[in-house]
Design a protein around this motif. Sequence first.
Motif, PDB file in Angstrom:
ATOM      1  N   MET A 127       0.837  -1.200   0.000  1.00 14.09           N
ATOM      2  CA  MET A 127       0.000   0.000   0.000  1.00 14.09           C
ATOM      3  C   MET A 127       0.872   1.251   0.000  1.00 14.09           C
ATOM      4  N   ASP A 128       0.596   2.151  -0.948  1.00 12.88           N
ATOM      5  CA  ASP A 128       1.200   3.480  -0.929  1.00 12.88           C
ATOM      6  C   ASP A 128       0.232   4.380  -0.176  1.00 12.88           C
ATOM      7  N   ARG A 129       0.518   4.649   1.081  1.00 14.78           N
ATOM      8  CA  ARG A 129      -0.431   5.381   1.925  1.00 14.78           C
ATOM      9  C   ARG A 129      -0.593   6.837   1.477  1.00 14.78           C
ATOM     10  N   ALA A 130       0.457   7.413   0.917  1.00 15.16           N
ATOM     11  CA  ALA A 130       0.359   8.800   0.481  1.00 15.16           C
ATOM     12  C   ALA A 130      -0.652   8.942  -0.666  1.00 15.16           C
ATOM     13  N   ARG A 131      -0.665   7.952  -1.567  1.00 15.35           N
ATOM     14  CA  ARG A 131      -1.581   8.000  -2.712  1.00 15.35           C
ATOM     15  C   ARG A 131      -2.879   7.238  -2.474  1.00 15.35           C
ATOM     16  N   LYS A 132      -2.927   6.504  -1.330  1.00 18.69           N
ATOM     17  CA  LYS A 132      -4.103   5.706  -0.991  1.00 18.69           C
ATOM     18  C   LYS A 132      -4.431   4.703  -2.091  1.00 18.69           C
ATOM     19  N   GLN A 133      -3.374   4.089  -2.609  1.00 18.57           N
ATOM     20  CA  GLN A 133      -3.522   3.088  -3.656  1.00 18.57           C
ATOM     21  C   GLN A 133      -2.525   1.959  -3.427  1.00 18.57           C
ATOM     22  N   TYR A 161       0.445   1.715 -10.225  1.00 15.86           N
ATOM     23  CA  TYR A 161      -0.578   1.960  -9.211  1.00 15.86           C
ATOM     24  C   TYR A 161      -1.917   1.370  -9.654  1.00 15.86           C
ATOM     25  N   ILE A 162      -2.645   0.825  -8.683  1.00 18.65           N
ATOM     26  CA  ILE A 162      -3.924   0.196  -8.954  1.00 18.65           C
ATOM     27  C   ILE A 162      -5.044   1.066  -8.395  1.00 18.65           C
ATOM     28  N   ASP A 163      -5.956   1.483  -9.264  1.00 19.14           N
ATOM     29  CA  ASP A 163      -7.100   2.280  -8.839  1.00 19.14           C
ATOM     30  C   ASP A 163      -7.963   1.434  -7.900  1.00 19.14           C
ATOM     31  N   PRO A 164      -8.203   1.893  -6.669  1.00 17.93           N
ATOM     32  CA  PRO A 164      -8.951   1.068  -5.709  1.00 17.93           C
ATOM     33  C   PRO A 164     -10.394   0.806  -6.123  1.00 17.93           C
ATOM     34  N   GLU A 165     -10.971   1.680  -6.962  1.00 18.47           N
ATOM     35  CA  GLU A 165     -12.342   1.478  -7.401  1.00 18.47           C
ATOM     36  C   GLU A 165     -12.415   0.479  -8.560  1.00 18.47           C
ATOM     37  N   LEU A 166     -11.410   0.468  -9.410  1.00 16.99           N
ATOM     38  CA  LEU A 166     -11.413  -0.427 -10.565  1.00 16.99           C
ATOM     39  C   LEU A 166     -10.761  -1.770 -10.266  1.00 16.99           C
ATOM     40  N   GLY A 167      -9.805  -1.762  -9.331  1.00 20.05           N
ATOM     41  CA  GLY A 167      -9.060  -2.986  -9.068  1.00 20.05           C
ATOM     42  C   GLY A 167      -8.060  -3.267 -10.178  1.00 20.05           C
ATOM     43  N   MET A 168      -7.471  -4.438 -10.134  1.00 12.40           N
ATOM     44  CA  MET A 168      -6.489  -4.818 -11.154  1.00 12.40           C
ATOM     45  C   MET A 168      -7.142  -4.900 -12.527  1.00 12.40           C
ATOM     46  N   GLN A 169      -6.536  -4.217 -13.485  1.00 16.96           N
ATOM     47  CA  GLN A 169      -7.024  -4.219 -14.862  1.00 16.96           C
ATOM     48  C   GLN A 169      -5.966  -4.835 -15.788  1.00 16.96           C
ATOM     49  N   PRO A 170      -6.402  -5.356 -16.944  1.00 18.24           N
ATOM     50  CA  PRO A 170      -5.433  -5.981 -17.868  1.00 18.24           C
ATOM     51  C   PRO A 170      -4.267  -5.068 -18.223  1.00 18.24           C
ATOM     52  N   PHE A 171      -4.542  -3.770 -18.392  1.00 17.31           N
ATOM     53  CA  PHE A 171      -3.450  -2.872 -18.785  1.00 17.31           C
ATOM     54  C   PHE A 171      -2.423  -2.707 -17.667  1.00 17.31           C
ATOM     55  N   ASN A 172      -2.857  -2.871 -16.393  1.00 18.98           N
ATOM     56  CA  ASN A 172      -1.909  -2.808 -15.283  1.00 18.98           C
ATOM     57  C   ASN A 172      -0.893  -3.941 -15.379  1.00 18.98           C
TER      58      ASN A 172
END
Length: 400
Positions: A127-133, A161-172
């Motif tokens: 977890m990157d706490r500064a970015r909350k992701q 970084y993984i968007d917490p609303e989208l979760g892991m995506q193929p492009f990640n």
Amino acid sequence: MNLHEYQGKSILTKYGVPIQNGYAADTKEEALAMYDKLAEETGSGFAVIKAQIHAGGRGKGGGVKLAKNRDEAQGYINDILGMQLKTPQTPGGMEGPGKQVNKILVAEDAYAPDFDACKEYYVSILMDRARKQNVIIHSTQGGMDIEAVAEETPHLVHKTYIDPELGMQPFNAREVAFNLGLSGTAFKNMTKFIYKLYAAYIGADAALIEINPTLHNANDEIIAVDCKFSVDANALYRHKDIAEMRDKTEEDAVEVEAGEYGLNYVNLDGNVGCMVNGAGLAMATMDIIKLSGGEPANFLDVGGTADAERVEKAFRMILSDEKVEAILINIFGGIVRCDRVAQGVIDAYKNIGDIKVPIIVRLQGTNAVEAKQMIDESGLNVRSAITLQDAADVVKDVLS
């Protein structure tokens, strides 16, 4: 809560993450039997003998060895199991006491059949706490200290970084594989590897998963060779199976004891013992100690019920640290009355007996005036203070 390598890998397999297979053992006889079993399964006499402790850099201390036959395996098993292993990450580093190896992992040679064709990468999720992701940190410089890589060649350390609303995506996942310079089958296998690794991170409520090295072998397979796995202790109520993996022998004995009494204790390197009620007040207490020229020896939150028994237990834990030269008790009496805390301090002091280090008590809140009078008239080697700064100044005075 930290896990051993073999425990972390057992979780990864539940999510389909390819791992370096192996068997854990806690006796020399069992370890040799596991070697024989592995040799029969792989058809090879090669095996890696790995010490299982909660610290990285095991290879630098002689805790990871490649055995090429049964005799070598037996020799390494005898050497490693029971040894006092010192690594850069054990207490005191390479000059410290190290940690005793009570369990080893006998693992397959994941680099076969072509060692030279293999490549090592670094992959971790935290977890990157500064970015909350959540962030996937990855590098082509696997098998090395990532801190050194980041300092000397920062351009080789990538973050996805993984968007917490989208979760892991193929492009990640594709971004990670692209940054590692992969193509073809290896590219596809890395994206699958990252997907499954992230699923394990989320599913197990992990605080950290670090795979170093992550291996790309001659067959374009991606394999977790090592595994550092840490689980959020606040989520263990959801994972009874993982909670049962806790190895208390790898933890600080005083911290374990504190947990059994409902005390929050973390051992530090300073000389001023702290006993406080409330985590925020504890942090503020440590800050004021440092600003006054001292160093906190511990973080200790006794909670809202600072009665005589808990205070005495806290005293004994602090005094077990030989570095402690003074003890600062800082209690805010909101729920708990200050006079009860004062009586607890007095009773605990008398029960313990001859306490060599000076004690400074700062009580504020309900019945604080009565509490100060009780401390001042106790006849004990205890000094009272009104404000937090007063308490810090007294600590500074007794240490000078």
